[in-house]
Design a protein around this motif. Structure first.
Motif, PDB file in Angstrom:
ATOM      1  N   ALA A  37       0.934  -1.024  -0.079  1.00 55.88           N
ATOM      2  CA  ALA A  37      -0.132   0.008   0.004  1.00 55.88           C
ATOM      3  C   ALA A  37       0.812   1.161   0.014  1.00 55.88           C
ATOM      4  CB  ALA A  37      -0.816   0.051   1.160  1.00 55.88           C
ATOM      5  N   GLY A  38       0.504   2.000  -0.982  1.00 54.94           N
ATOM      6  CA  GLY A  38       1.225   3.422  -0.930  1.00 54.94           C
ATOM      7  C   GLY A  38       2.616   3.532  -1.835  1.00 54.94           C
ATOM      8  N   GLU A  39       2.895   2.089  -2.408  1.00 57.70           N
ATOM      9  CA  GLU A  39       4.063   1.855  -3.339  1.00 57.70           C
ATOM     10  C   GLU A  39       3.531   1.689  -4.908  1.00 57.70           C
ATOM     11  OE1 GLU A  39       7.056   2.303  -2.352  1.00 57.70           O
ATOM     12  OE2 GLU A  39       7.552   1.506  -0.697  1.00 57.70           O
ATOM     13  N   SER A  40       2.384   1.974  -5.175  1.00 54.56           N
ATOM     14  CA  SER A  40       1.988   1.827  -6.536  1.00 54.56           C
ATOM     15  C   SER A  40       2.706   2.326  -7.589  1.00 54.56           C
ATOM     16  CB  SER A  40       0.451   1.975  -6.620  1.00 54.56           C
ATOM     17  OG  SER A  40       0.047   3.406  -6.408  1.00 54.56           O
ATOM     18  N   ASP A  41       3.215   3.746  -6.945  1.00 57.80           N
ATOM     19  CA  ASP A  41       3.897   4.503  -8.096  1.00 57.80           C
ATOM     20  C   ASP A  41       5.551   3.925  -8.172  1.00 57.80           C
ATOM     21  OD1 ASP A  41       1.886   5.970  -8.372  1.00 57.80           O
ATOM     22  OD2 ASP A  41       2.798   7.657  -6.927  1.00 57.80           O
ATOM     23  N   ASP A  67      -4.228  -0.342 -13.161  1.00 58.66           N
ATOM     24  CA  ASP A  67      -3.075   0.633 -12.379  1.00 58.66           C
ATOM     25  C   ASP A  67      -1.727  -0.380 -12.569  1.00 58.66           C
ATOM     26  OD1 ASP A  67      -4.744   2.654 -11.907  1.00 58.66           O
ATOM     27  OD2 ASP A  67      -5.183   2.089  -9.990  1.00 58.66           O
TER      28      ASP A  67
END
Length: 386
Positions: A37-41, A67
């Motif tokens: 979570a929070g690391e998709s970029d 995504d």
């Protein structure tokens, strides 16, 4: 068509896809679900449809645009190595990880990889794996112990045993700019990992070892090299020629050349000795090609000889003595059958000490030779062969 990311991620995961309809969902979802979570970029997933003849293309079209998922469709089948290159061509991450489409990642792998990449910023990050058989049994690889106790960031000169870890692409995460510096790409043909994996370790200034199982390597899939009799096993000679040429040009070190020479001959002996690789009418010709490479690449100062029956086979190759090798192989197999009450075939499709976990389909390969010593015979002592 390829969907372009809006910014550069830290990690690109490239998945070449061919003939794996039954396994593709598990592979892709194990990656997507494992992105923290929070690391998709920070992570992009690039799937390359290598003109797969089954339903893989449709599955990938359904994934396109999600995504973090990018899809490349090739108009014709090019094979595993060139499909990896196609994914690499569009990858934008600082690091690249090649994951094969019939394997999958255990939970927590991507978080551990991202953490180590940020911490050490290596040229190459090496990972551990487990072999997973069709019945669910999980097996530690014979070379996994070589990953234990490697401190911090090292060079191959500091930890030379790392050269004997499985020489595959999927157990290494590589800095993209480092790949470009070495001018490394995958070549067509079977055994494509040979001239790719070894140079990574040889040329790296910063190697980090993540002593954690981050990859689950499927065994026993239909189409395995160990069950594919084909003249394409002769591709191994061209791949080793590329490796030896690269080493001679880039790192002409006698000790390194001796180490690679021993690994090469041992690898060839695995192939020539396996009933499921070569039809009997091809075995003699393959042996003589091995003997030719022995004469061509034998280091002037000799090389570390394996112990046991493998060492004896090396000597017979050095003499080009096909008849003695053939007799030894047969005697060794008969003795093995007498020692074992069960069938001689291994779970991976090999036989006796000639087994290994290679697999392939008719147009691509999964090259993963065992590089740790598997011959437990105590017939001969080791030494240096002239």
């Amino acid at each position: 068509m390829v969907n372009e990311p809006t910014h550069a991620p830290l990690l690109s995961i490239v998945v070449p896809v061919y003939g794996v309809e039954a396994y593709l969902y598990q592979c892709l979802e194990s990656i997507r679900a494992d992105i923290p979570a929070g690391e998709s970029d920070a992570v992009e997933l690039i799937a390359v449809d290598d003109a797969s003849p089954d339903g893989c293309g449709a599955m990938l079209r359904a994934y396109a645009g999600r995504d973090g998922v990018r899809v490349v469709h090739l108009s014709s089948n090019v094979g595993l190595g060139l499909a990896r290159n196609a994914g690499l061509d569009v990858a934008t991450g600082r690091y690249v990880w090649f994951v094969d489409s019939d394997d999958w990642l255990p939970p927590g792998s991507i978080a551990a990889v991202l953490d180590r990449l940020r911490q050490h910023q290596p040229d190459v990050l090496m990972l551990d794996h487990l072999r997973v058989h069709e019945d669910g049994r999980r097996e530690v690889d014979a070379s996994s112990h070589l990953l234990r106790g490697v401190p911090g960031v090292v060079r191959l000169a500091d930890q030379p045993h790392l050269l004997r870890v499985q020489h595959t692409a999927w157990n290494k995460v590589v800095r993209r700019a480092f790949l470009d510096e070495l001018e490394l790409r995958f070549f067509p043909g079977w055994y494509e990992d040979i001239p790719f994996s070894h140079p990574l370790l040889i040329g790296a200034e910063k190697i980090s070892v993540l002593d954690r199982v981050c990859y689950l390597y499927r065994q026993g899939r239909q189409g395995a090299i160990t069950s594919t009799r084909s003249g394409r096993h002769f591709d191994a000679f061209g791949q080793y020629e590329r490796l030896m040429d690269w080493v001679a040009r880039k790192h002409p070190d006698e000790r390194l050349q001796a180490e690679l020479f021993e690994l090469m001959i041992s690898h060839y002996l695995v192939v020539v000795g396996n009933d499921d690789r070569l039809h009997p009418h091809l075995r003699r010709a393959f042996f003589h090609r091995v003997a030719e490479h022995y004469r061509r690449y034998l280091p002037a100062g000799g090389y570390p000889a394996p112990a046991g029956v493998t060492g004896l086979k090396h000597r017979l190759v050095g003499r080009g003595d096909w008849l003695a090798y053939s007799a030894l192989r047969q005697a060794h197999r008969v003795a093995g059958r007498l020692r074992r009450p069960g069938p001689t075939a291994s779970p991976d499709g090999g036989a006796g000490t000639d087994e290994d976990p290679n697999r392939a389909h008719p147009t691509t390969t999964r090259d993963a030779e065992p590089t740790a010593t598997t011959d437990r015979s105590d017939a001969l002592a080791g030494g240096r062969l002239p």
